[in-house]
Design an enzyme around this catalytic site. Structure first.
Site, short mmCIF file in Angstrom:
data_model
loop_
_atom_site.label_atom_id
_atom_site.label_comp_id
_atom_site.label_asym_id
_atom_site.label_seq_id
_atom_site.Cartn_x
_atom_site.Cartn_y
_atom_site.Cartn_z
N CYS A 75 0.73 -1.03 0.06
CA CYS A 75 -0.28 0.17 -0.25
C CYS A 75 0.88 1.60 0.24
O CYS A 75 1.81 1.19 0.26
CB CYS A 75 -1.16 0.07 0.84
N ASP A 77 10.95 34.92 -23.90
CA ASP A 77 11.06 35.72 -25.10
C ASP A 77 10.31 35.80 -26.05
O ASP A 77 9.75 35.41 -26.06
CB ASP A 77 11.93 34.50 -25.04
#
Length: 857
Positions: free
Chosen positions: A168, A554
């Site tokens: 688990c 940019d």
């Protein structure tokens, strides 16, 4: 899954704004042309220090360390790997003691270098700036670094372990905490259904790893290969049948308790059946629980063990049996649900066919396994088929559905020299392509691997929940003990009643729902992003994106296509035929390899003419003779120097230049014939992307090294709020660093020059298709189809993920709080407790899995 995360590279950091920077409107900085670089090392070959810092696991700690080391003279660059808790520092060996001391003063323990004690490493940035850098000066250091890296990589190998008691997510977290403190362990990869653990560590660390597991109650055995999928599926079916059988036996115990008489014989039979149900479903829980108690740890298995045994001893044996059976069944369902989230992206791998049609040495075509096809082989894909490998088209045309890789919903036309990717679908036309990557290194395979790595990097909310759960569980245990012992003495409760309420409280308080609420949500968010062509390198960046207030962009390749195109042409000479003028311009441009000339050639129709006496004037243009007449194709300055720039022509040229266009003028010896305007055109999606970001309250700023006129023209066209032009790479980084002092700032770029600012930003976005490898390494998020709208989509997904995270935490704690009150002051039974715990766990799991579905439009 992997517990490491891709490294975010910290590029050289500018500690101060260069003196060449001047004030710019809008709060930006503009670099004076020719300003000297501020971050290049005096000595291009410096040593590299590698350190492991076990307690460094989040961006805040990274920033602390970076700030401390930036003040040390000689430190040129730092590379952080939070997933592996490693730091690489490029600095002279003499500064190493100062580096280590500065880190230790911050409270971080450091370990010695894992690589060579000192090694010269070639600094590419420095070599690239000087023509005197020869192979004899740089080749040896590069070879030294490469050899060392190969030796270090060869030392590490995969250790595959079977851990029977690991089934688990809670136990996975426990094992991770136990092993990540070992210096030799670099990466962990869990497979809960198969109960296997892959450890990236040297062979010499095997005993240390297995002893660490044993010390935490987990026995392990070494496997030579992973269990087959069929074997794992069979084991899961057996486990499911066992738990369903245990549930049936527990139900029988309940029936006997309800219907049978109170005779001692029937009670004994009922207790025996209940004990059988508990043994069938809970032996592994007891083993892990008692092991934890012996080590002084209180985890979910310890709580359940105490609760079940206590209930059995006070005569509540039917409930004890049912609680253990339901709990074990819920754990199995949870593990499978989490596994579904983790494997959501891995399912894409099945999209790649296992076979490909490959051309043989004799020219014939034959079907081969994709994993044996070599790079350079020629592969054919027919309409309707999927690509099995990455490659570059050599012949044919077709429309390709690239949604599995890029998230694009519209098919993309492909022809010669276009790239194709494994897992995509050829919808029309037969295509032949040359293989560029092996099956194990396709773009799709790398996406899956990167997401697996990202899953191991815990998000801030996940770390908070882990720390909270570590305090919460012991606190609840102490509270239950206080109720069992204190209420009979202080409130006069019956001892058995008080003990029963305390046991119910233990079951309710199991932290499973709380612990599982965050990882399943983060993993689902990462997988959902990857399905949409957004590759996020860790949960920390998935959470951080929602906070972005400012975004640096940019220009070239990000807002624009990055390829100059002919956008306008005007014929000046009225007495010369238009087609003839265009052919002369194309003929001259075709002889030049300048990007502007190439754009002119691509944009003009017709065939080129023969050019005699061709020549180029540096910084001006080209000249040549066509049909006995001399012509030039040059820039504005050259035409002005030739005395051919009239007032009318000057006005025309200035009009185009004000729009950021680059001009080429065709002129004969006597007159100007035509002008041609070339520009880097904006992407069709840029304006919409900026509008979406503005609507979300994100301020957009263009950061470019281009001239101010061009930058402002592009900025106005796409709608960015501010423009900063003439910036060098370190100037972009300085802007990001300064802006980040007041706001969470993101950066979007695609080139090597954007890498410093991508690394400095809170979240760096790189274009996954057009971006350079350096930019992709420095960025935290890769946009696979270069669509800027994906940035806004990432921010929306981040907000949605954060919302689901806190929904899950609230649900887990809220449900437990309600049943806590019922358990203490009402009549909550152990049945109600187990359903509350199981229900809360399943609720948060399914709520987290909702992120895998696309949002409603």
């Amino acid at each position: 899954m992997s517990t490491s995360s891709p490294t975010k590279t910290s590029a050289p950091t500018a500690t101060a704004v260069p003196s060449g920077l001047t004030s710019y409107s809008g709060g930006c900085s503009e670099a004076a042309p020719g300003a000297p670089p501020t971050s290049l090392p005096a000595n291009p070959r410096e040593a590299r220090l590698e350190l492991r810092i076990p307690s460094m696991d989040c961006p805040n700690e990274e920033r602390q360390i970076r700030a401390a080391l930036e003040r040390i003279a000689g430190v040129r660059a730092m590379k952080f790997d939070l997933g592996q808790r490693r730091l690489t520092v490029d600095a002279p060996e003499a500064t190493w003691p100062h580096v280590i001391a500065a880190i230790n003063q911050l409270g971080f323990e450091t370990y010695p270098p894992t690589g060579p004690s000192a090694g010269a490493v070639a600094q590419v940035d420095a070599c690239a700036t000087t023509d005197s850098c020869c192979s004899s000066a740089c080749a040896a250091p590069v070879a030294l670094a490469t050899d060392a890296a190969q030796e270090n990589a060869a030392e590490f190998q995969g250790l595959l372990l079977r851990v029977p008691a690991m089934d688990c997510p809670t136990e996975e977290a426990q094992i991770r905490r136990a092993l990540e403190g070992l210096d030799a362990v670099r990466r962990l990869q869990f497979d809960l259904p198969a109960r296997t653990l892959s450890v990236d560590a040297p062979a010499s660390a095997k005993e240390a790893v297995m002893q660490a597991l044993l010390a935490n109650g987990f026995k392990s055995e070494v496997l030579s290969e992973p269990p087959s999928a069929e074997l794992t599926a069979r084991a899961q079916r057996v486990e499911l049948l066992r738990l369903v059988g245990a549930l049936a036996v527990a139900a029988l115990a309940e029936a006997l308790h309800f219907f049978a008489s109170d005779a001692l014989g029937w009670k004994a039979v009922g207790m025996g059946i209940a004990a059988a149900a508990i043994a069938l479903s809970g032996l592994s829980v007891f083993k892990k629980g008692f092991s934890s108690l012996l080590r002084g740890q209180l985890n979910i298995n310890a709580l359940m063990s105490v609760a079940v045994i206590g209930a059995f001893l006070i005569g509540q044996w039917p409930e004890a049996a049912m609680v253990m059976a339901l709990y074990s069944l819920a754990e199995l369902i949870e593990a499978r649900s989490v596994d579904r989230a983790r494997n959501a992206i891995a399912g894409l791998l099945s999209l790649s066919p296992t076979q490909a049609e490959v051309q043989q040495s004799d020219g014939a075509w034959a079907i081969q396994q994709a994993n044996v096809v070599k790079v350079g082989a020629l592969v054919r894909v027919k309409p309707g088929e999927r690509f099995a490998l990455d490659g570059r088209v050599t012949s044919g045309h077709g429309a390709v559905d690239q949604s599995p890789v890029t998230g694009e919903s519209v098919p993309v036309d492909k022809g010669p020299d276009d790239d194709v990717f494994a897992g995509t679908i050829n919808q029309s036309g037969s295509l032949e392509f040359r293989v560029t990557h092996p099956a194990t290194d396709t773009v799709l395979a790398r996406i899956i691997h990167a997401v697996e790595q990202a899953q191991g990097q815990r998000a801030p909310t996940q770390r908070f929940v882990d720390k909270f759960a570590a305090i919460y569980t012991p606190s609840v245990f102490v509270m239950a003990l206080a109720i069992a012992l204190g209420t009979p003495m202080l409130l006069g409760w019956d001892w058995l009643t008080a003990l029963y309420k305390a046991l119910v409280l233990l079951v309710i308080a199991c932290p499973c729902a709380l612990v599982i609420s965050t990882p399943v949500t983060v993993v689902s968010g990462l997988a959902a992003a990857a399905r949409r062509g957004i590759l996020i390198k860790g949960g920390v960046y998935l959470e951080q994106a929602r906070k972005l207030a400012v975004l640096g962009l940019d220009k070239t390749g990000t807002l624009t296509e990055g390829r100059p195109k002919l956008v306008a042409s005007e014929i000046i000479a009225n007495l010369v035929e238009r087609d003839a003028v265009l052919r002369m311009a194309k003929s001259l441009a075709a002889r030049s390899d300048h990007p502007v000339s190439k754009a002119v050639v691509e944009g003009l129709p017709g065939e080129s003419l023969d050019v005699m006496a061709f020549g180029a004037e540096l910084g001006k243009g080209v000249r040549g003779t066509i049909d006995g007449m001399d012509y030039v194709l040059g820039n504005h300055r050259w035409i002005h120097e030739r005395g051919q720039c009239s007032a009318e022509l000057e006005a025309m040229l200035l009009k185009h230049e004000s729009q950021g266009r680059t001009l080429s003028v065709l002129a004969s010896e006597t007159q100007v014939l035509a002008l041609f305007a070339v520009a880097d055109t904006t992407k069709d999606t840029s304006r919409q992307a900026i509008a979406e970001l503005k609507a979300m309250g994100v301020r957009t700023v263009m950061l470019t090294g281009d001239n101010e006129a061009t930058a402002k023209a592009i900025g106005h066209e796409v709608g960015v709020e501010e423009v900063c032009a003439n910036l060098l790479p370190q100037d972009k980084q300085a802007w990001v660093t300064e802006t980040a002092a007041a706001n969470d700032v993101g950066m979007v770029g695609d080139g090597v020059n954007d890498s410093p600012s991508l690394a400095a930003a809170s979240v760096g976005f790189s274009m996954g298709a057009a971006g350079t490898d350096t930019a992709k390494e420095a960025a935290d998020v890769l946009i696979m189809n270069d669509d800027l709208r994906k940035v806004a989509e990432t921010i929306r997904l981040s907000k949605r993920t954060y919302s689901v995270l806190w929904q899950n935490i609230t649900l887990a704690l809220g449900i437990k709080a309600v049943f806590f009150v019922l358990a203490v002051f009402g009549s909550a039974s152990m049945w109600m407790a187990v359903f509350a715990d199981m229900g809360a766990s399943l609720l948060v799991v399914f709520n987290g899995l909702r992120l895998l579905k696309p949002p409603r439009a």
